[in-house]
Design an enzyme around this catalytic site. Sequence first.
Site, short mmCIF file in Angstrom:
data_model
loop_
_atom_site.label_atom_id
_atom_site.label_comp_id
_atom_site.label_asym_id
_atom_site.label_seq_id
_atom_site.Cartn_x
_atom_site.Cartn_y
_atom_site.Cartn_z
N GLU A 1 -3.68 4.10 1.97
CA GLU A 1 -3.92 4.35 3.39
C GLU A 1 -3.91 5.86 3.59
OE1 GLU A 1 -0.82 2.73 5.86
OE2 GLU A 1 -1.72 3.44 7.73
N HIS B 1 0.83 -1.21 0.00
CA HIS B 1 0.00 0.00 0.00
C HIS B 1 0.86 1.25 0.00
CE1 HIS B 1 0.61 -0.61 4.43
NE2 HIS B 1 0.62 0.71 4.48
CO CO Z 1 0.81 1.62 6.39
#
Ligand code: CO
Length: 138
Positions: free
Chosen positions: A129, A80
């Site tokens: 995120e 991510h």
């Molecule tokens: Co992270």
Amino acid sequence: MLGRLNHVGLATPSIAHARDRYARLFGEAAVGAPFDLPERGVKVCFVDAPNTQLELIEPLGDASPIAGFLARNPAGGQHHLCFEVADLDAAMADAQAFGMQALGVPRLGAHGTRIVFLHPRETGGILIELMEAPDDGH
Ligand code: CO
């Protein structure tokens, strides 16, 4: 809406091996000590690159949220991207207005601030995120 890149999450089957690799690449002083986040089902280790951090992530327990990723990517890989936001609730509202979906509700992340993930289905396949960092985050 999004601030600077806070870290890149890298899944690994062995945080010990990954830590050794990044200690050679960035120097021992740049690499932290691994620690367990049992409530999140991961072991984590931060690496300070000159302009961002790497977040090494190893599964912890059978129900780890990255177990499926490692089943598809046994050698590990990029998991991510984490961007800082000043106000997580406002950033989530913006993202939802653009048709992006949050995965669950905000919770405390590995840095001890509120985070939430956006579903990769609406973000070009990238798990993003969002991390609340009201005062710089570093
Ligand atoms: Co992270």
